[in-house]
Write an enzyme that holds these catalytic residues in place. Structure first.
Site, PDB file in Angstrom:
ATOM      1  N   ASP A  48      29.989  29.431  37.325  1.00 33.46           N
ATOM      2  CA  ASP A  48      31.233  28.798  36.898  1.00 33.46           C
ATOM      3  C   ASP A  48      31.047  28.288  35.475  1.00 33.46           C
ATOM      4  OD1 ASP A  48      33.665  27.616  39.071  1.00 33.46           O
ATOM      5  OD2 ASP A  48      33.781  27.134  36.947  1.00 33.46           O
ATOM      6  N   ASP A  75      29.979  32.061  31.651  1.00 40.23           N
ATOM      7  CA  ASP A  75      31.343  32.516  31.378  1.00 40.23           C
ATOM      8  C   ASP A  75      31.432  33.979  31.793  1.00 40.23           C
ATOM      9  OD1 ASP A  75      33.764  33.385  30.427  1.00 40.23           O
ATOM     10  OD2 ASP A  75      33.480  32.608  28.388  1.00 40.23           O
ATOM     11  N   ASN A  98      35.166  35.896  43.310  1.00 41.65           N
ATOM     12  CA  ASN A  98      36.250  34.947  43.595  1.00 41.65           C
ATOM     13  C   ASN A  98      36.979  34.454  42.346  1.00 41.65           C
ATOM     14  OD1 ASN A  98      37.590  32.593  45.127  1.00 41.65           O
ATOM     15  ND2 ASN A  98      36.270  31.530  43.649  1.00 41.65           N
ATOM     16  N   TYR A 163      48.041  38.825  35.635  1.00 42.56           N
ATOM     17  CA  TYR A 163      47.309  38.393  36.841  1.00 42.56           C
ATOM     18  C   TYR A 163      47.621  39.354  37.984  1.00 42.56           C
ATOM     19  CZ  TYR A 163      46.176  35.185  40.770  1.00 42.56           C
ATOM     20  OH  TYR A 163      45.682  34.606  41.919  1.00 42.56           O
ATOM     21  N   LYS A 167      45.224  41.821  40.090  1.00 45.87           N
ATOM     22  CA  LYS A 167      45.049  41.697  41.539  1.00 45.87           C
ATOM     23  C   LYS A 167      45.395  43.016  42.252  1.00 45.87           C
ATOM     24  CE  LYS A 167      43.526  37.491  41.769  1.00 45.87           C
ATOM     25  NZ  LYS A 167      42.148  37.225  42.225  1.00 45.87           N
ATOM     26  N   VAL A 196      47.260  28.806  48.773  1.00 50.80           N
ATOM     27  CA  VAL A 196      46.182  27.944  49.270  1.00 50.80           C
ATOM     28  C   VAL A 196      46.237  26.615  48.539  1.00 50.80           C
ATOM     29  CG1 VAL A 196      43.694  27.769  49.656  1.00 50.80           C
ATOM     30  CG2 VAL A 196      44.804  30.025  49.627  1.00 50.80           C
ATOM     31  N   THR A 198      44.958  23.885  46.682  1.00 50.77           N
ATOM     32  CA  THR A 198      43.784  23.526  45.876  1.00 50.77           C
ATOM     33  C   THR A 198      44.267  22.592  44.763  1.00 50.77           C
ATOM     34  OG1 THR A 198      44.158  25.376  44.388  1.00 50.77           O
ATOM     35  CG2 THR A 198      42.675  25.783  46.245  1.00 50.77           C
TER      36      THR A 198
HETATM   37  N1  LIG Z   1      44.900  29.054  45.436  1.00 52.98           N
HETATM   38  C1  LIG Z   1      45.767  30.002  45.797  1.00 52.98           C
HETATM   39  O1  LIG Z   1      46.878  29.709  46.263  1.00 52.98           O
HETATM   40  C2  LIG Z   1      45.401  31.467  45.660  1.00 52.98           C
HETATM   41  C3  LIG Z   1      46.317  32.412  46.127  1.00 52.98           C
HETATM   42  C4  LIG Z   1      46.002  33.762  46.041  1.00 52.98           C
HETATM   43  C5  LIG Z   1      44.803  34.154  45.484  1.00 52.98           C
HETATM   44  N2  LIG Z   1      43.932  33.224  45.025  1.00 52.98           N
HETATM   45  C6  LIG Z   1      42.674  33.712  44.452  1.00 52.98           C
HETATM   46  O2  LIG Z   1      41.575  33.007  44.999  1.00 52.98           O
HETATM   47  C7  LIG Z   1      40.556  32.887  44.003  1.00 52.98           C
HETATM   48  C8  LIG Z   1      40.222  31.418  43.795  1.00 52.98           C
HETATM   49  O3  LIG Z   1      41.418  30.756  43.415  1.00 52.98           O
HETATM   50  P1  LIG Z   1      41.511  29.172  43.270  1.00 52.98           P
HETATM   51  O4  LIG Z   1      42.893  28.826  43.607  1.00 52.98           O
HETATM   52  O5  LIG Z   1      40.376  28.520  43.961  1.00 52.98           O
HETATM   53  O6  LIG Z   1      41.322  29.039  41.682  1.00 52.98           O
HETATM   54  P2  LIG Z   1      40.804  27.788  40.825  1.00 52.98           P
HETATM   55  O7  LIG Z   1      41.386  27.954  39.479  1.00 52.98           O
HETATM   56  O8  LIG Z   1      41.021  26.535  41.565  1.00 52.98           O
HETATM   57  O9  LIG Z   1      39.233  28.061  40.758  1.00 52.98           O
HETATM   58  C9  LIG Z   1      38.747  29.160  40.042  1.00 52.98           C
HETATM   59  C10 LIG Z   1      37.329  28.856  39.598  1.00 52.98           C
HETATM   60  O10 LIG Z   1      36.907  29.939  38.760  1.00 52.98           O
HETATM   61  C11 LIG Z   1      36.300  29.400  37.591  1.00 52.98           C
HETATM   62  N3  LIG Z   1      36.480  30.296  36.463  1.00 52.98           N
HETATM   63  C12 LIG Z   1      37.653  30.682  35.891  1.00 52.98           C
HETATM   64  N4  LIG Z   1      37.395  31.441  34.818  1.00 52.98           N
HETATM   65  C13 LIG Z   1      36.042  31.538  34.710  1.00 52.98           C
HETATM   66  C14 LIG Z   1      35.174  32.182  33.787  1.00 52.98           C
HETATM   67  N5  LIG Z   1      35.624  32.875  32.732  1.00 52.98           N
HETATM   68  N6  LIG Z   1      33.844  32.076  33.977  1.00 52.98           N
HETATM   69  C15 LIG Z   1      33.369  31.342  35.029  1.00 52.98           C
HETATM   70  N7  LIG Z   1      34.136  30.721  35.922  1.00 52.98           N
HETATM   71  C16 LIG Z   1      35.471  30.807  35.758  1.00 52.98           C
HETATM   72  C17 LIG Z   1      37.047  28.080  37.353  1.00 52.98           C
HETATM   73  O11 LIG Z   1      36.286  27.198  36.532  1.00 52.98           O
HETATM   74  C18 LIG Z   1      37.243  27.560  38.769  1.00 52.98           C
HETATM   75  O12 LIG Z   1      36.154  26.764  39.196  1.00 52.98           O
HETATM   76  C19 LIG Z   1      41.111  33.561  42.762  1.00 52.98           C
HETATM   77  O13 LIG Z   1      40.682  34.910  42.734  1.00 52.98           O
HETATM   78  C20 LIG Z   1      42.601  33.514  42.952  1.00 52.98           C
HETATM   79  O14 LIG Z   1      43.264  34.510  42.254  1.00 52.98           O
HETATM   80  C21 LIG Z   1      44.208  31.889  45.091  1.00 52.98           C
END
Ligand SMILES: NC(=O)c1ccc[n+]([C@@H]2O[C@H](COP(=O)([O-])OP(=O)(O)OC[C@H]3O[C@@H](n4cnc5c(N)ncnc54)[C@H](O)[C@@H]3O)[C@@H](O)[C@H]2O)c1
Length: 255
Positions: A48, A75, A98, A163, A167, A196, A198
Site C-alpha cells: 500500500d 506504489d 485488490n 474505472y 474493471k 461495500v 468502507t
Molecule cells: N467499496 C466498494 O463499494 C467496492 C465496490 C466494488 C468494487 N470494489 C473494489 O474493491 C477493491 C477495494 O476497494 P475499497 O473500497 O476497499 O478501496 P479503498 O480506496 O478503500 O482502498 C484501496 C486501497 O488501495 C490502496 N491503493 C490505491 N492506489 C494505490 C497505489 N497506487 N499503490 C498502492 N496502494 C494503492 C489505497 O491506499 C487503499 O488502502 C477495489 O478493487 C475496488 O475497486 C469496492
C-alpha cells in the site's frame, strides 16, 4: 441498516501454511482481507501507499508468535517498485489483486495522461503482479490469484468510465490468465463486490444513497469487508480447488 456481523468466518486449515500477497491492504476491503488471512494463520504481505493506516494495521495484528502481517510501502503504479517488492517477498501461494482507485471523472475530463494514470492504478498492476508471482506459485505446486472486480460497470454507473473500463478488463484478464496458468495448477478468479461500506465510500454516498442501494438489493443488508473476505478466503482455500476462470458476486443481489 444491519450492523456488521461479528460471527466468525470459516477456518480453512490449509491456509495456515500459505504465503499471501494482498495489494491495497492498508484500508477498506483490503484491510478486511489482511485481517481475515491473518486469522487463518497465513503469512500475509500487504502492499500500500498509506504508511499510517498500514502500520497501525500491521501492529494491531501483531501476535505473540510474531507478526504475520507485513506491510510493504509500494506504489503499484511504479512497476519497478512492484517487481522489486514481490521479488523481496519471494515465492507465494495466493495473490489478491485488490487495490484500485475510484476517483470520479466525466468523458470531457479525460486526457491521454489521465487515461494512462487511471489504467495504471486500476488495471496494469494486476497484470504485472500476476506475471511476477506465477513462476513462484508454479514452483510451490500451484496457487490462487483473486482479482477484485466491481459491479459498477455492470450497472453502468455515472462518472467512472476509466474505472469501469478497467474493471471490465479485469474480468477478461481473469479468463485469459485462468487458461494460461491452469496447467501450472494456478487458479484465477474474480470477486465482484456490490456496494461495500468502507471509509472511502462515505465520500461518495450519503445515508440516503445507502438506503437507496439497500432498497434495490434483494437482501436488505449493507455489505462489509468481511463479506468480501469470506468469498476470497473460499477461493484461496482448498474449498475452491475446482474453481477457476469465473466471477463470484458478493452484491446482496443488487444486479
Ligand atoms: N467499496 C466498494 O463499494 C467496492 C465496490 C466494488 C468494487 N470494489 C473494489 O474493491 C477493491 C477495494 O476497494 P475499497 O473500497 O476497499 O478501496 P479503498 O480506496 O478503500 O482502498 C484501496 C486501497 O488501495 C490502496 N491503493 C490505491 N492506489 C494505490 C497505489 N497506487 N499503490 C498502492 N496502494 C494503492 C489505497 O491506499 C487503499 O488502502 C477495489 O478493487 C475496488 O475497486 C469496492
Amino acid at each position: 441498516m444491519t450492523p456488521p456481523s461479528t460471527s466468525p468466518i470459516a477456518i480453512y486449515p490449509g491456509l495456515a501454511t500459505k504465503r499471501v500477497v494482498i495489494t491495497g491492504g492498508g484500508s477498506g476491503i483490503g484491510e478486511g482481507l489482511v485481517t481475515a488471512f491473518v486469522e487463518q494463520g497465513a503469512e500475509v504481505h500487504f502492499l500500500d501507499l498509506r504508511d499510517q493506516s498500514s502500520d497501525i494495521l500491521a501492529v494491531g495484528l501483531d501476535g505473540e508468535a510474531g507478526s504475520r502481517a507485513i506491510y510493504h510501502q509500494c506504489d503499484l503504479t511504479n512497476l519497478e517498485a512492484l517487481k522489486r517488492t514481490l521479488t523481496d517477498i519471494g515465492d507465494i501461494d495466493i495473490l489478491v489483486n485488490n487495490a484500485a482507485n475510484d476517483d470520479r471523472h466525466s468523458l470531457t475530463d479525460i486526457t491521454p495522461a489521465y487515461f494512462d494514470e487511471r489504467i495504471a492504478v486500476n488495471l496494469r498492476h494486476l497484470i504485472f503482479a500476476s506475471q511476477a508471482v506465477a513462476p513462484g506459485m508454479a514452483r510451490r505446486g500451484g496457487g490462487s490469484i483473486i482479482n477484485m472486480g466491481s459491479i459498477s460497470w455492470h450497472l453502468g454507473q455515472a462518472d467512472l468510465a476509466l474505472y469501469e473500463t478497467s474493471k471490465a478488463g479485469i474480468e477478461g484478464l481473469t479468463r485469459a490468465l485462468a487458461r494460461e496458468l491452469g496447467s501450472d495448477a494456478i487458479r484465477v478468479n474474480c470477486v465482484v463486490p456490490g456496494n461495500v461500506k468502507t471509509p472511502r465510500q462515505s465520500r461518495w454516498y450519503s445515508e440516503e444513497d445507502e438506503a437507496q442501494i439497500v432498497a434495490e438489493q434483494k437482501l436488505k443488508v449493507r455489505i462489509y469487508p468481511h463479506h468480501i473476505a469470506s468469498m476470497v478466503l473460499f477461493l484461496a482455500s482448498e474449498g475452491g480447488a475446482a474453481c477457476t476462470a469465473h466471477n463470484y458476486w458478493v452484491d446482496a443481489g443488487w444486479l
